[in-house]
Design an enzyme around this catalytic site. Structure first.
Site, PDB file in Angstrom:
ATOM      1  N   TYR A  37       0.906  -1.282  -0.035  1.00 28.10           N
ATOM      2  CA  TYR A  37       0.014   0.013  -0.213  1.00 28.10           C
ATOM      3  C   TYR A  37       0.852   1.348   0.004  1.00 28.10           C
ATOM      4  CZ  TYR A  37      -4.186   2.677   0.858  1.00 28.10           C
ATOM      5  OH  TYR A  37      -5.230   3.529   0.615  1.00 28.10           O
ATOM      6  N   LYS A  92     -20.550 -20.552  -7.835  1.00 25.06           N
ATOM      7  CA  LYS A  92     -20.023 -20.377  -9.204  1.00 25.06           C
ATOM      8  C   LYS A  92     -18.347 -20.026  -9.109  1.00 25.06           C
ATOM      9  CE  LYS A  92     -21.273 -20.358 -13.693  1.00 25.06           C
ATOM     10  NZ  LYS A  92     -21.953 -21.300 -14.097  1.00 25.06           N
ATOM     11  N   GLU A 134     -25.064 -14.768 -15.263  1.00 26.65           N
ATOM     12  CA  GLU A 134     -25.583 -15.964 -14.592  1.00 26.65           C
ATOM     13  C   GLU A 134     -26.975 -15.756 -14.103  1.00 26.65           C
ATOM     14  OE1 GLU A 134     -24.925 -19.984 -13.645  1.00 26.65           O
ATOM     15  OE2 GLU A 134     -23.471 -18.380 -14.506  1.00 26.65           O
ATOM     16  N   ASP A 160     -25.531 -19.518 -18.827  1.00 21.75           N
ATOM     17  CA  ASP A 160     -26.621 -20.561 -19.085  1.00 21.75           C
ATOM     18  C   ASP A 160     -27.338 -20.439 -20.344  1.00 21.75           C
ATOM     19  OD1 ASP A 160     -27.693 -20.566 -16.253  1.00 21.75           O
ATOM     20  OD2 ASP A 160     -27.758 -18.476 -16.341  1.00 21.75           O
ATOM     21  N   ALA A 193     -37.574 -23.817 -24.671  1.00 18.23           N
ATOM     22  CA  ALA A 193     -37.202 -22.713 -25.770  1.00 18.23           C
ATOM     23  C   ALA A 193     -36.867 -21.543 -25.134  1.00 18.23           C
ATOM     24  CB  ALA A 193     -38.720 -22.269 -26.721  1.00 18.23           C
ATOM     25  N   ALA A 195     -33.479 -19.609 -22.831  1.00 14.93           N
ATOM     26  CA  ALA A 195     -32.436 -18.976 -23.457  1.00 14.93           C
ATOM     27  C   ALA A 195     -31.224 -20.292 -23.739  1.00 14.93           C
ATOM     28  CB  ALA A 195     -31.503 -18.341 -22.197  1.00 14.93           C
TER      29      ALA A 195
END
Length: 750
Positions: A37, A92, A134, A160, A193, A195
């Site tokens: 720092y 995830k 997501e 997805d 039908a 995504a």
């Protein structure tokens, strides 16, 4: 407790959640903090201001991905909101880190509208090397991804949509090959039908399927041009509208080659499966309950049904974790500006190719020891297969470079080595030896040639160009096993029942005739004991090295090569060494398998041999002679022995590495103890060669380090032999055989 309660307890244990931030640089001193720092941090800040690309050199941006959601379509839970989606987004992040060593910040945005959502994500671009979208509902997810891909200069990927497309696409390529069908001619029916379904259908077209051969169904039935004209479907569904009359899912499945389920469980009957074309391919991927169960789909037909689901308890699990970590790994490492179609296709093709290769034992064990072999029940690799990283990521990186998406070029061979290092220090160390072995492969006898693991190892040694394997044993049995395993190679085999081995028997007799063996006994030994046969082949120079021990107790496997090959001319000492690899260090432990109570001369010789071995792994040795005493703090016969060994080594002008002792184990491996308390030591850094005072201590020590210290062990490697011979441990895996064979090849080269 049930699964739900177990999961709640898992998440709430201290500290809550599943991820944390850790430092990657030292922060132990005032100077460390001044570098991390203020004031030191100002220097890289100025450099980045002058050259924005240097942000990848000075910060974690190049390995940092944002996992972003608004919680509007979470798993099968629906629109549960941003906060409720956080456990999934943290999960995830766990998968990114576990499978590809990518760091993640999960970001949950309480924003439903497309424009403000995109503005929020776009504003964070300076922080991240990539964005994984997501659990965002359709059709907003399409608009969000399209806009962010256009407006951002880092990869944006909606998992997805594309994850299922890539993984199931790899499975489809293999399934059509197995069933003898042409991807361009098959009829494909989609149930769902959303995504994922739309992106998957698009991807199948990229792979070679014909758009006109795809029939897509939603909850109202087949999507048709008539429904589009009536305004019944949105613009994204309409691209897969069929001409002609409509109907329901059962109508669509009649005569179809492939069923792709991305909808809800239990909507496909056995009768619908029976109506499909011959040898149908069924991907029932609704979770947790597939559109039709594995058992029902298989039982519905007498021909071959290739079945995949999203579940881990059945064959052919289509799991997105096979895709997104490795796509981002490849994209980040070439600083790609996007994840394009070429990169997605490269990932699918790499996965399909990997499924055709021999599967490591560790992967088989992780999934219950059931055989895993390319065929109807294995068309896609398993998520826990570590090879996915260094097969898929390089393919993605290459596709990024070839397609112009990459901002930096990398050497793919060196890149594979860096990826292997991410999986552990042992892989990094073995890569050094493997590369040396491949530069000049040698002939290596595998004494237990009929063993399945030995045959698989022989295949890998041959396929990878590491060695020229010679399998010893029954030729017919070896051929049958290779055929059963689907290994398309014909190794060299020495079958003592089919080949005249009397010359080896005569040689064994000459070597052992004054050790109580007769000519008849010698000839009988080489015919019935492949350990003796292999040992004589090594001694005679017909092969360059030998491996054994997989199905024998260590002493009985070691005895024939000791009797026939013996120790090198300049030593009477043979020793066993394990290489232990930790996250950031490597240690060689000796002797762990051979010498029960070595004297000072033997300890000195073990140290010389182990130092030579370390250098074969490109490790410069620093040796410590271990005891329970530090430099004379205890003086008795036990502590004098390692002390005398040090004196012998110090007086040897050919010893060109630092060695000291006797010393306690913590003194040897902790820099602060070694340098602050014993500044006179010959070692200026912690030791990486640990020589134990006796076999008992060595065996106990390396096993404690391995089990409690989390080390990976490679070995035991025999040192001091006149010719390269290594004795495996009973139950070793194929990778252990390949590793030791590689060491033997390098021994033979030298």
């Amino acid at each position: 407790m049930g699964l739900d309660d177990d999961a709640r307890e898992y998440h709430r244990q201290e500290p809550p959640g599943k991820i944390a931030i850790e430092t990657t640089k030292p922060t132990n001193t005032q100077r460390d903090l001044s570098l991390a720092y203020s004031p030191g941090v100002a220097a890289p800040c100025r450099d980045i201001a002058a050259d924005p690309e240097s942000v990848f050199e000075y910060t974690a941006k190049g390995n940092l991905v944002a996992v972003v959601s608004n919680g509007s379509a979470v798993l099968g839970l629906g629109n549960i909101g941003a906060s409720a989606s956080k456990p999934v987004m943290e999960g995830k992040g766990v998968l990114f880190k576990r499978f590809a060593d990518i760091d993640v910040f999960d970001i949950e945005l309480d924003i439903d509208e497309v424009a403000p959502f995109c503005e929020a994500v776009k504003a964070m671009e300076p922080t991240f090397g990539g964005v994984n979208l997501e659990d965002i509902k359709a059709p907003e997810c399409f608009k969000i991804e399209e806009r962010l891909r256009d407006e951002m200069d880092v990869p944006v990927f909606h998992d997805d949509q594309h994850g299922t497309a890539i993984i199931s696409g790899a499975a489809l390529m293999n399934a059509t090959e197995i069933s003898g069908k042409d991807l361009s001619e098959i009829n494909i029916v989609f149930s769902g039908a959303g995504a994922s379904a739309i992106a998957t259908a698009r991807f199948y077209v990229e792979l070679g399927a014909k758009k006109e051969n795809i029939t897509m169904c939603d909850s109202s039935g087949i999507i048709t041009e008539e429904r589009v004209a009536d305004g019944d479907v949105n613009e994204y569904k309409s691209q897969f509208a069929s001409e002609g009359v409509g109907g329901d899912l059962a109508d669509a499945m009649e005569g179809a080659d492939v069923f792709v389920g991305l909808s809800v469980g239990g909507i496909v009957s056995q009768e619908m499966v029976r109506s499909m074309a011959s040898d149908p391919i069924i991907f029932a991927m609704a979770n947790p309950d597939p559109e039709i169960t594995y058992e029902d789909a298989k039982d519905a037909r007498d021909d071959t049904v290739i079945m995949a689901t999203g579940r881990s308890d059945y064959p052919n699990m289509v799991n997105n974790v096979l895709g997104f970590p490795f796509l981002f790994r490849g994209a980040l490492d070439v600083r790609a500006t996007e994840i394009n179609e070429e990169m997605k296709r490269a990932a699918a093709e790499a996965l399909a190719e990997l499924a055709r290769k021999d599967v490591p034992d560790a992967v088989v064990k992780a999934y219950g020891d059931d055989p895993l072999q390319f065929g109807p029940d294995y068309v896609i690799p398993k998520p826990l297969d570590p090879r996915v990283l260094f097969e898929v990521a390089p393919s993605v990186a290459k596709a990024a470079m070839d397609s112009g998406s990459a901002r930096t070029e990398i050497d793919l061979e060196q890149y594979r080595e860096r990826l292997e290092a991410r999986l552990g220090k042992s892989r990094e160390m073995m890569r050094v030896v493997l590369n040396k072995a491949k530069s000049d492969p040698k002939r290596i006898a595998l004494a237990e040639g009929t063993d399945e693991k030995m045959i698989r190892a022989a295949y890998q040694l041959s396929e990878q160009g590491i060695a020229e394997p010679v399998l010893l044993g029954d030729a017919d049995e070896i051929a049958r096993t290779a055929d059963r395993l689907g290994l398309s190679f014909r190794p060299e085999i020495v079958d003592p029942d089919d080949r005249d081995v009397s010359a080896y028997g005569d040689q064994l007799y000459q070597l052992r005739k004054r050790k109580g063996i007769t000519s008849r006994e010698a000839n009988e030994l080489v015919r019935r004991d492949t350990n003796y046969l292999g040992s004589v082949m090594v001694k005679s120079g017909d092969v360059d090295a030998m491996l054994t021990g997989l199905t024998h107790h260590y002493p009985s496997a070691l005895r024939p090569p000791l009797q026939v090959v013996g120790s090198a001319d300049d030593t009477d000492t043979v020793a066993g060494v394990y290489m232990l690899t930790f996250k950031n260090r490597v240690i060689f432990c000796a002797d762990t398998t051979v010498n029960q109570d070595p004297d000072a001369e033997t300890l000195a010789e073990i140290t010389r041999h182990t130092a030579d071995l370390a250098r074969r792994f490109n490790v410069e040795p620093r040796a410590a002679m271990l005891s329970y005493s530090n430099f004379g703090s205890v003086d008795n016969e036990g502590t004098q022995k390692p002390r005398e060994a040090v004196d012998i080594l110090h007086e040897d002008g050919e010893v060109d590495f630092p060695v000291d002792g006797e010393m306690q184990a913590d003194t040897a491996v902790v820099d602060d103890i070694l340098n602050d308390t014993y500044e006179f030591s010959e070692l200026d850094e912690a030791a990486n060669v640990l020589v134990f005072p006796n076999l008992e201590a060595g065996n106990i020590g390396y096993k404690l380090l391995q089990r409690l210290g989390g080390a990976e062990a490679i070995g035991p490697m025999l040192v001091g032999m006149d010719e390269p011979v290594h004795v495996l441990q009973r139950g070793d895996e194929v990778k252990d055989i390949v590793n030791l064979a590689s060491v033997a090849v390098v021994d033979a080269q030298e």
